[in-house]
Design an enzyme around this catalytic site. Sequence first.
Site, PDB file in Angstrom:
ATOM      1  N   THR A 119       0.767  -1.226  -0.036  1.00 23.78           N
ATOM      2  CA  THR A 119       0.170  -0.095   0.027  1.00 23.78           C
ATOM      3  C   THR A 119       0.973   1.434  -0.144  1.00 23.78           C
ATOM      4  O   THR A 119       1.690   1.331   0.707  1.00 23.78           O
ATOM      5  CB  THR A 119      -1.058   0.025   1.190  1.00 23.78           C
ATOM      6  OG1 THR A 119      -2.077   0.960   0.823  1.00 23.78           O
ATOM      7  CG2 THR A 119      -0.409   0.163   2.661  1.00 23.78           C
ATOM      8  N   HIS A 161      -6.259  -1.050   4.611  1.00 24.72           N
ATOM      9  CA  HIS A 161      -5.647   0.264   4.382  1.00 24.72           C
ATOM     10  C   HIS A 161      -6.935   1.132   5.033  1.00 24.72           C
ATOM     11  O   HIS A 161      -7.941   1.342   4.338  1.00 24.72           O
ATOM     12  CB  HIS A 161      -5.420   0.699   3.181  1.00 24.72           C
ATOM     13  CG  HIS A 161      -4.740   1.870   2.790  1.00 24.72           C
ATOM     14  ND1 HIS A 161      -3.970   2.273   1.952  1.00 24.72           N
ATOM     15  CD2 HIS A 161      -5.299   3.299   3.477  1.00 24.72           C
ATOM     16  CE1 HIS A 161      -3.682   3.585   1.831  1.00 24.72           C
ATOM     17  NE2 HIS A 161      -4.563   3.923   2.801  1.00 24.72           N
ATOM     18  N   CYS A 180      -3.776   7.397   7.402  1.00 21.05           N
ATOM     19  CA  CYS A 180      -4.446   6.251   7.368  1.00 21.05           C
ATOM     20  C   CYS A 180      -3.535   5.308   7.979  1.00 21.05           C
ATOM     21  O   CYS A 180      -2.087   5.640   8.304  1.00 21.05           O
ATOM     22  CB  CYS A 180      -4.456   5.853   5.888  1.00 21.05           C
ATOM     23  SG  CYS A 180      -5.526   6.576   4.913  1.00 21.05           S
TER      24      CYS A 180
END
Lengths: 293, 162
Positions: B23, B46, B29
């Site tokens: 990711t 995520h 996040c």
Amino acid sequence: MVKQISQEELQKIVKSVPMLSPSASKLLQLTSQADHDLVDVVNLVRNDANLTARVLKIVNSAAFGLINTITSIDRAISYLGERIIVGIAVGDCAGKLFEKELSGYESARGDLWKHDLRTAIAAREVVTQSGADISSELAFTAGLLHDIGKSLISDYLQGSVTDAVEMITAEEGFDYLDAEEKLVGFDHTRAGYELAKAWQLPNELAEVILHHHEPSNASEEYRTLVYAVHLGDNIAMMGGFGTGSDSMRYKLDQQYTDYIRIGSKTLATIMLNVDIEFEKLKGSLTGSGEENG
Amino acid sequence: MGKIVLGVGDYGASNSPGDEVKTFALGSCVSVIFLDPKTRTVGMVHVALPDSSINKAKATEKPGYFADTAIPALLTQMTKFGCDKRGKGMVVKLCGGANVMDTNDTFQIGKRNALAIKKILWSYGMGAVAEDLGGNYSRTVVVSVSAGQITLSSPGKPNWQL
């Protein structure tokens, strides 16, 4: 390696950047006035054949999923809204600047445009969700333009990323603006301001470009707008859409609470709306996307 | 040899030894990584926001987006690889959750994400054995399925392992 940019060199860099097209420039002037008329926007676009063609192509693109083709420019503009029109006009003439690979920040081609678009959407959302008494359309435009200075100094910052990050880590209170200034003599807000002057941008947009990291230094009359873009910029970076090495490495101007009323729940809603709206717009303006967060 | 790239709110799992789960650019996040030694499966989600109550429709469409719906969704996904549905025996690692400096706390979404995730994990009797959370920089994460090795990167910093 990295060397300082003199005032003269900066002027040379600014001169080497293409000027805005007359219609883009007039659109920016017009739409920054609080009481402008959509009819004037339509007339401006109508007088620019290339821009008209681009707007029609975009409104009829798959992203908007219209069943019937729109062939009239009036309808296209009222459907897309003027912020998208401004985005198209600016993107058309300054597209190279926005699309440029910012190698001085280790940021890929297209990242700057995505960051600018996220900032624009977020700044607009900040205005609408907080009920701030300024134009949300103007906040969008200002968000698109806020980081234009990065394209100007990026080449000069090549190879400096590790040094910049080390400076920030080593010294309390040091942020990426300080690093830029120390490395090349100008930070991206001052470089962008020089371009804003050359482009004869309206004052409020020039102020956003110059003060978007420290809105408390902006003129009082534009300060709410500058704060909206400041928060929008931070929201874009928090959402994973920065421009490489400088992402999240700036200070949040603590005085924002005097100008923008925003709580943690509203902020969460804004972040979500930015994701949703970005997905809709990213293909239709310019650039394409790799997923971040 | 495949790459599973997860965008915001995506989750995925793999037990193919050549695969990498990746990711990009975590800001506020948080990436939750589950390593199951028994089935040699790697799962990752995520997470963008702490609480799905702000938009239930989004939570249904993309459960990985919110902490409270992300963990159950990832666990369910991993049962397809023979993993325990309540995450028994799994190794948990967390990264991301960067913050901008804001003294009045509003902008500390990274911190709130991490807290919300830990709370949900706790309700499953799970806890992270390693974490790389906070700070003011973005992170890209790659997990190799064969070795279960987690590599983080951020511009201007040498890569590091979690």
